[in-house]
Design an enzyme around this catalytic site. Structure first.
Site, mmCIF file in Angstrom:
data_model
loop_
_atom_site.group_PDB
_atom_site.id
_atom_site.type_symbol
_atom_site.label_atom_id
_atom_site.label_comp_id
_atom_site.label_asym_id
_atom_site.label_seq_id
_atom_site.Cartn_x
_atom_site.Cartn_y
_atom_site.Cartn_z
ATOM 1 N N HIS A 117 0.726 -1.244 -0.001
ATOM 2 C CA HIS A 117 0.071 -0.135 0.164
ATOM 3 C C HIS A 117 0.881 1.136 0.023
ATOM 4 O O HIS A 117 1.835 1.196 0.293
ATOM 5 C CB HIS A 117 -0.968 -0.175 1.130
ATOM 6 C CG HIS A 117 -0.366 -0.140 2.535
ATOM 7 N ND1 HIS A 117 -0.074 1.405 3.251
ATOM 8 C CD2 HIS A 117 0.001 -0.705 3.209
ATOM 9 C CE1 HIS A 117 0.452 1.316 4.317
ATOM 10 N NE2 HIS A 117 0.620 -0.311 4.580
ATOM 11 N N ASP A 146 6.253 1.626 6.578
ATOM 12 C CA ASP A 146 5.052 1.339 6.329
ATOM 13 C C ASP A 146 4.174 2.381 5.409
ATOM 14 O O ASP A 146 3.804 3.080 5.741
ATOM 15 C CB ASP A 146 4.127 1.271 7.767
ATOM 16 C CG ASP A 146 2.810 0.691 7.804
ATOM 17 O OD1 ASP A 146 2.474 0.099 6.915
ATOM 18 O OD2 ASP A 146 2.124 0.987 8.677
ATOM 19 N N GLU A 180 -5.170 1.609 2.768
ATOM 20 C CA GLU A 180 -4.975 0.609 3.712
ATOM 21 C C GLU A 180 -5.132 0.999 5.348
ATOM 22 O O GLU A 180 -5.575 0.322 6.230
ATOM 23 C CB GLU A 180 -3.709 -0.296 3.436
ATOM 24 C CG GLU A 180 -3.210 -1.514 4.319
ATOM 25 C CD GLU A 180 -2.833 -1.135 5.515
ATOM 26 O OE1 GLU A 180 -2.899 -2.233 6.480
ATOM 27 O OE2 GLU A 180 -2.154 -0.300 5.964
ATOM 28 N N GLU A 181 -4.382 2.068 5.504
ATOM 29 C CA GLU A 181 -4.322 2.691 6.817
ATOM 30 C C GLU A 181 -5.695 3.042 7.529
ATOM 31 O O GLU A 181 -6.073 3.309 8.760
ATOM 32 C CB GLU A 181 -3.357 3.702 6.825
ATOM 33 C CG GLU A 181 -1.801 3.526 6.678
ATOM 34 C CD GLU A 181 -1.208 2.679 7.545
ATOM 35 O OE1 GLU A 181 -1.931 2.220 8.776
ATOM 36 O OE2 GLU A 181 -0.140 2.224 7.246
ATOM 37 N N GLU A 205 4.236 -5.881 3.513
ATOM 38 C CA GLU A 205 4.419 -5.273 4.467
ATOM 39 C C GLU A 205 5.714 -5.682 5.290
ATOM 40 O O GLU A 205 6.191 -6.636 4.755
ATOM 41 C CB GLU A 205 3.257 -5.571 5.625
ATOM 42 C CG GLU A 205 1.784 -5.094 5.242
ATOM 43 C CD GLU A 205 1.529 -3.751 5.603
ATOM 44 O OE1 GLU A 205 2.653 -3.021 6.054
ATOM 45 O OE2 GLU A 205 0.537 -3.311 5.328
ATOM 46 N N HIS A 391 4.434 4.552 12.208
ATOM 47 C CA HIS A 391 3.245 5.451 12.576
ATOM 48 C C HIS A 391 4.162 6.391 13.606
ATOM 49 O O HIS A 391 3.343 6.653 14.742
ATOM 50 C CB HIS A 391 2.277 4.638 13.261
ATOM 51 C CG HIS A 391 1.632 3.543 12.447
ATOM 52 N ND1 HIS A 391 0.183 3.307 12.707
ATOM 53 C CD2 HIS A 391 1.765 3.410 11.122
ATOM 54 C CE1 HIS A 391 -0.191 2.645 11.543
ATOM 55 N NE2 HIS A 391 0.754 2.501 10.503
#
Length: 423
Positions: A117, A146, A180-181, A205, A391
């Site tokens: 993603h 990510d 995706e998030e 991922e 994140h």
């Protein structure tokens, strides 16, 4: 990884520093992987330099165009899909980002899909605090772990296959989504539909800090509890109200023990709000819970329990409602995935590296679960680079030394699946 590092790995493998008997690594694939290391770093830089938060449609369109152009230059038939079948959840925006879909036709029969993603959790303007940079053996940048490394790994795996002249697959499909998030409300239908057609799905991922492959991921759910009471003056006439906060508190106490940790089912109430003023009996109150499960059926049973228990009220005049949504289903390990992962471990042993294969869910959910919903083949998660800090505000990075081994692994899996070498 420099050539000298691969020589060390080859010597280690030859003298048996890893368990089992290793086959010799494929020198041509090693060399192709080494040749892609700097170009892949450059691609990660280019991707990081485009801010692409899940709700930043302008940034998502820009990064989708870049990815589409790279895949088209490699010979893929590329389309940018604007999702129309959107699964609406509590926080789903009106519009979501596009999906980059590329297909490469080969001469064989096996169907293989590579997914990642391009969206991130970050808000526009945060790139200045996490620009792309290389320090020692780490490459830092906004969203690099990510999952912009995953996008780059797919692009350069395809480039390696082209460089090696390999076309023994039937179709090689690449799918990169931009939502995706936020639980993939627009892309999930496409991922599931295409996943059902594949012999193998590899999801890029990150491989965590140790490069593990994951065959199972937790499902993610959410519960929303709403209480409607009646406002009244808290000092002059409290008896005229129906205190929504009292009712909410009662409900949360009776709903707090629905977790079944031995089954991997977890329900935790995490957000609550009630009232508007200190001197007003609150007329509304609400709470939200995070739910995790290892089986879809456990989510179904949890929703049923929630609906039954909220019928028991503290205040008869209060109105209580509960909503449950499956934001992401669990990925359950399959025999096909176990067999392919075992083959992947053997491939890693060729270059003298150990690999863990995790077939019990240990963390959050991913799009691999959507790919597996109707799949008849193996689905493996964690094909991306090792890294840390997803994140986070200032520390997201990938380990540069994992670029060559991961490209070697991905390329070998595509090749070996295509040639029916996975036994």
């Amino acid at each position: 990884m420099p050539t000298s590092s691969f020589r060390v790995l080859a010597i280690a493998a030859a003298i048996g520093l890893t368990t089992g008997v290793q086959a010799a690594p494929r020198a041509d694939i090693q060399q192709a992987a080494q040749a892609q290391q700097q170009p892949m770093l450059d691609t990660m830089r280019d991707l990081v330099n485009i801010e692409s938060g899940s709700k930043d449609l302008e940034g998502l369109a820009k990064i989708a165009a870049l990815i589409g152009d790279r895949l088209k230059a490699l010979g893929g038939k590329v389309e940018l899909i604007s999702p129309t079948e959107i699964f609406r959840m509590d926080d789903t925006p009106e519009k979501v980002g596009q999906v980059v879909h590329a297909e490469f036709k080969g001469t064989g029969s096996r169907k293989i899909m590579l997914i990642a993603h391009m969206d991130t959790v970050y808000l526009k303007g945060m790139l200045k605090d996490q620009p792309f940079r290389v320090e020692g053996d780490k490459a830092y940048g906004l969203g690099i772990a990510d999952d912009k490394q995953g996008v780059a790994a797919i692009i350069h795996t395809v480039a390696m296959l082209q460089q090696l002249g390999f076309r023994d697959y039937g179709t090689l499909t690449v799918l990169i989504n931009g939502d995706e998030e936020i639980s993939s409300p627009g892309a999930r239908a496409t991922i599931t539909r295409l996943g059902a057609e594949q012999d193998v799905v590899l999801s890029f991922e990150g491989g965590g800090t140790d490069g593990s492959l994951r065959l199972a991921t937790s499902g993610i759910g959410a519960a929303y509890l709403d209480v409607v009471g009646k406002t009244s003056h808290a000092g002059a006439r409290p008896e005229g109200g129906v205190n929504a906060l009292y009712e909410l508190s009662h409900q949360l106490l009776q709903l707090k023990d629905l977790s079944q940790n031995d089954r991997g089912l977890k329900l935790n109430w995490t957000v609550a709000k009630a009232g508007t003023n200190r001197n007003v009996i609150p007329g509304e109150a609400s709470a939200q819970a995070d739910a995790r499960a290892l089986k879809v059926s456990d989510f179904d049973a949890l929703e049923k329990s929630l609906r039954e228990k909220v019928q028991n009220k503290l205040l008869p005049d209060a109105k209580v409602s509960v909503k449950f949504e499956v934001r992401r289903p669990p990925l359950e390990a399959s025999d096909a995935a176990r067999k392919l992962a075992a083959h992947g471990r053997a491939v890693y042993e060729e270059i003298g590296l150990p690999m863990k294969v995790l077939d019990v869910a240990t963390g959050g959910g991913t799009d691999a679960a959507f790919a597996a919903l109707k799949s008849r083949g193996a689905v493996i998660e964690g094909m991306g680079l090792s890294g840390f800090g997803a994140h986070s505000n200032d520390a997201e990075y990938v380990q540069i030394g994992t670029i060559v081994p991961r490209l070697y692994l991905a390329t070998r899996l595509v090749m070996d699946v295509s040639q029916d070498k996975v036994k």
